[in-house]
Scaffold this motif. Structure first.
Motif: not given
Length: 423
Positions: A196, A223, A225, A227-228, A237, A240, A243-244, A247, A258, A268
């Protein structure tokens, strides 16, 4: 000697040289034999000094600061001057410009250093934005920083202190992080990873790079992305995390990587732990004893494996002992907590000084660039350095440290890995 006096002295010396050359010409002697003649016509270089400046994100909207990058650079320049400078020229370090992590300010800082301060080189340059790169390249200003931005990969006047870390197709990818994580997890086969990053150019490129690197090491990338938001740390959070944690075929990945800075990592990782995530957490930025002063920060980062692309501070090599002594001297004799920003500034300055030392007394931009084309050395805090290879590839070395019970421990020792082609 004050700058005005130095300027007058340089002007007087130049006038004397012109007279001497005219006289020599009448005697049939070719002018230009003085090795420092060209240097006196080079921006930032006088008979007794080399002017250098830096660009650093000293302040940011999130509160994250790289201000200690300046201390690291000062430490290395102070030692250089104490040892007699570079072939008799002291380093006139004008300090760093704060770009506030803002692209407009980054370009303005580059322009100021060149057009107003008249620096020969920019070392360090440490920011997540480098909008001044094209200007510095155009003005032929040797520039040194952490090669985590694409601008340090290709342009002839820009150098990453540990090589190019975000290459273009045709370059290579440093495998320190994937190979180190494989050791932490007992192998990559059958293991999954979530990557991420921030929604920024650097974040997008980081995801693209590390997706390939982890896959090449044998991981399944569940995963990946950017996206943040890059401009503000999310207050919630949960989206996020959800989704993680779903995944990997509906389950949680074995590791979460990260590619973000400290404030986002704290948010996170805290959210993941509250969601009972039991996998491995890792990032490339949170190696900073200063972060341990607050209980909340220490708890958020506890157990996290941090990627280093230099020898850990815990190592006992001569190069690391010298670094620690130099930082202490620059801090007025105080034992200050070490962090990676200091190392960034220090090694940016060190690479510049090492190339300049090999140029000799006749320091010009052209001679500096020619020398860089065949530069190499060994046993540094970032491993063996080779140019111009380092403007396309990383130097391939690094380590992992883990925060455990309020202290950092080496989880994967400093070592070098063969890089892989970037596609």
């Amino acid at each position: 000697m004050s700058r005005p006096i130095r300027a007058l002295a340089a002007a007087a010396a130049a006038l004397a040289l012109v007279s001497a050359c005219n006289s020599a010409s009448t005697k049939g002697t070719a002018p230009g034999k003085d090795a420092s003649t060209a240097a006196r016509n080079t921006r930032g270089v006088t008979e007794d000094s080399i002017k250098v400046g830096g660009i650093v994100s000293m302040t940011t909207s999130s509160g994250y600061s790289k201000k200690d990058t300046d201390l690291g650079a000062r430490a290395r320049y102070l030692r250089a001057n104490a040892e007699g400078g570079v072939h008799g020229r002291r380093i006139d370090y004008v300090g760093t410009e704060d770009d506030g992590q803002d692209p407009g300010k980054n370009l303005a800082a580059a322009r100021k250093l060149v057009q107003q301060d008249g620096v020969f080189a920019v070392a360090p340059m440490s920011s997540v934005t480098f909008s001044g790169a094209d200007f510095l390249q155009q003005e032929k200003v040797p520039t040194f920083g952490w090669g985590t931005l694409p601008s340090f990969c290709g342009p002839s006047y820009l150098y990453g202190f540990n090589g190019c870390l975000v290459p273009s197709p045709g370059g290579t990818i440093n495998q320190t992080w994937p190979e180190g994580m494989a050791r932490v997890l007992g192998g990559a086969r059958g293991k999954s990873v979530a990557i991420i990053a921030n929604d920024s150019d650097a974040g997008k490129f980081g995801v693209r790079t590390f997706r390939q690197g982890f896959a090449s090491a044998g991981f399944s990338v569940a995963y990946a992305k950017p996206s943040v938001p890059a401009t503000a740390v999310p207050s919630d959070w949960s989206a996020y995390v959800k989704e993680i944690l779903g995944s990997d075929a509906g389950g949680a990945p074995d590791a979460v990587v990260s590619v973000m800075q400290t404030p986002a990592n704290i948010g996170l990782f805290t959210a993941l732990k509250r969601a009972s995530y039991k996998g491995v957490l890792s990032d490339p930025t949170d190696y900073d004893p200063g972060l341990l002063a607050k209980d909340a920060t220490r708890q958020a980062l506890d157990g996290v494996h941090v990627l280093l692309q230099f020898q850990p501070f815990e190592s006992k090599t001569p190069a690391m002992e010298q670094f620690k002594a130099d930082i202490k001297a620059a801090a007025g004799g105080r034992n200050v907590p070490l962090n990676m920003h200091m190392l960034t500034g220090y090694m940016s300055a060190d690479l510049f000084l090492s190339i300049a030392a090999k140029v000799g007394r006749d320091l010009t931009v052209a001679h500096f660039q020619n020398t860089a084309q065949t530069f190499s050395d060994t046993g540094t805090l970032v491993g063996d350095r080779v140019l111009p290879k380092g403007q396309k590839d990383s130097f391939g070395c690094g380590a992992l440290v883990q925060l455990k019970n309020g202290a950092y421990e080496v989880s994967v020792p400093f070592e070098c890995h063969e890089p892989i082609p970037f596609k």
